[in-house]
Design a protein around this motif. Structure first.
Motif: not given
Length: 578
Positions: A91-92, A249-252, A540-541, A568-569
């Motif tokens: 994750x970004x 946008x894929x940000x975690x 788990x990101x 986080x899964x």
């Protein structure tokens, strides 16, 4: 004899039961909640760069390997996600956002990509007509080249379309503002109103009347106090929209570097994030910085920062850092430079903090283990920040503080190697160097050709041992990281100009660009042991993306879409096509 035989049977029964329980416990502990298979996983882990599957248990990565290796972690209740050959990345993290303020701006008029004053007028008029109950018309995104010769707007253009309602519009870089006469009146600004510290009320040279243009901290001191504060529900709704967009946008995780004022400062609104968390709506991790404005740090502020650090320190909401504004921006000649501006030798910008007061504050925070972020764009501001960080480390004997400088648009040649030597993080925003009209018509003439050779010196800082951590500065540019990735690799605009890239020697590789948003970003927030790469034991990101970015033309990187985001899964975003 009989008793002995009976005793042995009991013993054997207990032994079998124990071994069965042990086997069950071991199986349970190694059974995954989720497995991701049939993937192309780029782990950003040098010990195992590529894999095709991974297992997740209780929000953390259990194992990474081949499909066959991960099959052993599957149980009857394990959820299986088939990546169908897609690329998977960590994750970004966006290392520089103004989250609440930007989320609120999503509800306001957007002036991004407006090509003329008349187009701005049309957008503002249309927005005002569609929102008749708004007391003020607010928006952002106008750019300096639209207003020759000095790049600053005039209130008359807004008065023409909104004479009775206050209009207040932020520039694209967030360092200048544009007010109409009604807004100036509401804020009680006249030709006799003095400039506040660190800011400028731009005036007509012949009459002394305010033109409607506002620079730097004058916006906080004189205008924003007159704007009604958004309601709690308005803020919550805005945050929900911002979090949803970030996940899309894929940000975690995001690093939030304060708001534009106390009313919209994220740390002072942290109870909103807590409420979202309690309601199960927090699907993005936050690292919140406390914004500090000159002229000095008060005892009350110091106590607030320490209390926030001690209270918020888990994987979802964390504090314990501070943000200083050391200067402004090059386009308006407010960035602090070592030599005068090329297009106006009478000015060289100014420091917003007294250097001695800033150095004293840096030393105090450093001694307490509080991470420091300093906005420094001009070479003089960058040098003051580096000098203060070096002095604090020497005085306090601190190690691995990872203090940061934000933006670093034009460091001097002598200071570029100091990032690596001092262990100072270079927190930069690749899309700020996008070679567009603003760069060539406003930035370059101000900086001049000699200083321009060190503009946004990603490769030079990295090559000398510095750590690059990337972000957007949202709402200044899009929250989508992929256009930033593309610009870091090409330094060309979407039309492929200038050919070969603007200052091509400062381009970086795709792997380094991804690292700037993942493992380096985690390092910049002291979280590299739990985030930033896909390896056992880490959170788990992760994201699944639409194309294998290692195989496409670099000029297509900005078109990358996120198909799935997991934090986080838990899947927090999934595209329709996944």
């Amino acid at each position: 004899m009989t008793n002995g035989k009976f005793g042995r049977q009991i013993f054997l029964g207990l032994l079998v039961g124990f071994l069965s329980w042990t086997s069950f416990a071991e199986t349970k502990s190694t059974t995954a909640d989720v497995v991701l298979v049939h993937a192309r996983i780029y782990t950003v882990n040098t010990q195992q760069p590529w894999a095709e599957a991974l297992a997740i248990r209780e929000g953390k990565i259990l194992a990474v390997g081949t499909d066959r290796e991960i099959a052993r972690y599957r149980g009857v209740s394990t959820k299986v996600i088939d990546a169908k050959g897609r690329l998977v990345l960590p994750g970004f993290t966006d290392c520089h956002v103004h989250f609440l303020d930007a989320s609120l701006a999503m509800q306001q008029v957007s002036l991004e990509d407006a090509k003329s004053i008349s187009e701005i007028q049309q957008r503002v008029k249309a927005y005002a007509g569609a929102h008749p109950s708004d007391q003020w018309v607010l928006g952002r995104g106008w750019m300096y080249p639209l207003f020759p010769p000095n790049g600053l707007p005039d209130k008359k253009y807004l008065d023409e379309i909104s004479p009775e309602r206050p209009v207040y519009l932020e520039s694209g870089d967030g360092h200048s503002w544009w007010a109409n006469s009604k807004a100036l009146q509401a804020a009680h600004i006249t030709k006799d109103t003095p400039n506040p510290p660190g800011g400028t009320i731009v005036r007509d040279p012949s009459t002394g009347e305010p033109t409607g243009a506002i620079k730097e901290d004058a916006a906080d001191a004189v205008i924003r106090r007159a704007i009604p504060e958004p309601s709690r529900e308005t803020k919550l709704q805005a945050l929900r929209g911002g979090i949803k967009l970030a996940n899309q946008f894929g940000l975690t995780r995001v690093h939030v570097l304060g708001g534009v004022n106390a009313g919209r400062d994220d740390l002072h609104n942290v109870e909103l994030y807590e409420e979202l968390r309690r309601n199960g709506e927090l699907t993005l991790r936050f690292y919140l910085a406390y914004r500090l404005d000159p002229p000095k740090v008060t005892d009350h502020q110091l106590q607030e920062i320490i209390e926030a650090r001690d209270r918020y320190r888990d994987d979802w909401i964390a504090a314990g850092s501070v943000k200083f504004f050391m200067d402004g921006v090059i386009e308006t000649h407010t960035a602090a430079m070592l030599a005068p501006y090329s297009d106006d030798p009478s000015v060289s910008g100014q420091l917003l903090w007294d250097p001695e007061e800033y150095e004293r504050a840096v030393k105090e925070f450093d001694s307490r283990g509080i991470q420091i972020f300093t906005h420094a764009i001009g070479d003089r501001a960058i040098r003051v920040a580096l000098d203060s960080y070096a002095n604090a480390a020497k005085t306090n004997g601190t190690k691995d503080a990872r203090h940061r400088i934000e933006h670093i648009e034009d460091a001097s040649a002598a200071d570029i190697p100091r990032f690596g030597r001092l262990g100072v993080i270079a927190s930069m925003q690749p899309l700020h160097a996008y070679p567009d009209e603003d760069i060539f018509k406003a930035w370059l003439p101000s900086a001049g050709s000699e200083r321009a050779q060190r503009a946004f010196a990603w490769q030079s800082i990295q090559a000398s041992g510095g750590v690059l951590a990337f972000g957007s500065d949202w709402p200044i540019v899009t929250l989508n990281p992929w256009p930033g990735v593309q610009n870091a690799v090409t330094r060309e605009n979407t039309e492929g100009e200038p050919k070969g890239g603007w200052i091509p020697s400062e381009r970086i590789s795709l792997a380094d660009a991804i690292k700037g948003y993942t493992l380096n970003a985690a390092f910049a927030g002291h979280r590299e042991k739990t985030e930033g790469s896909l390896e056992p034991g880490k959170l788990a990101d992760l994201i699944v993306v639409s194309q294998n970015v290692f195989e496409v033309d670099p000029h297509e990187l900005g078109k990358t879409k996120v198909a799935l985001t997991m934090v986080g899964g838990q899947v927090v975003y999934k595209s329709d096509g996944f």
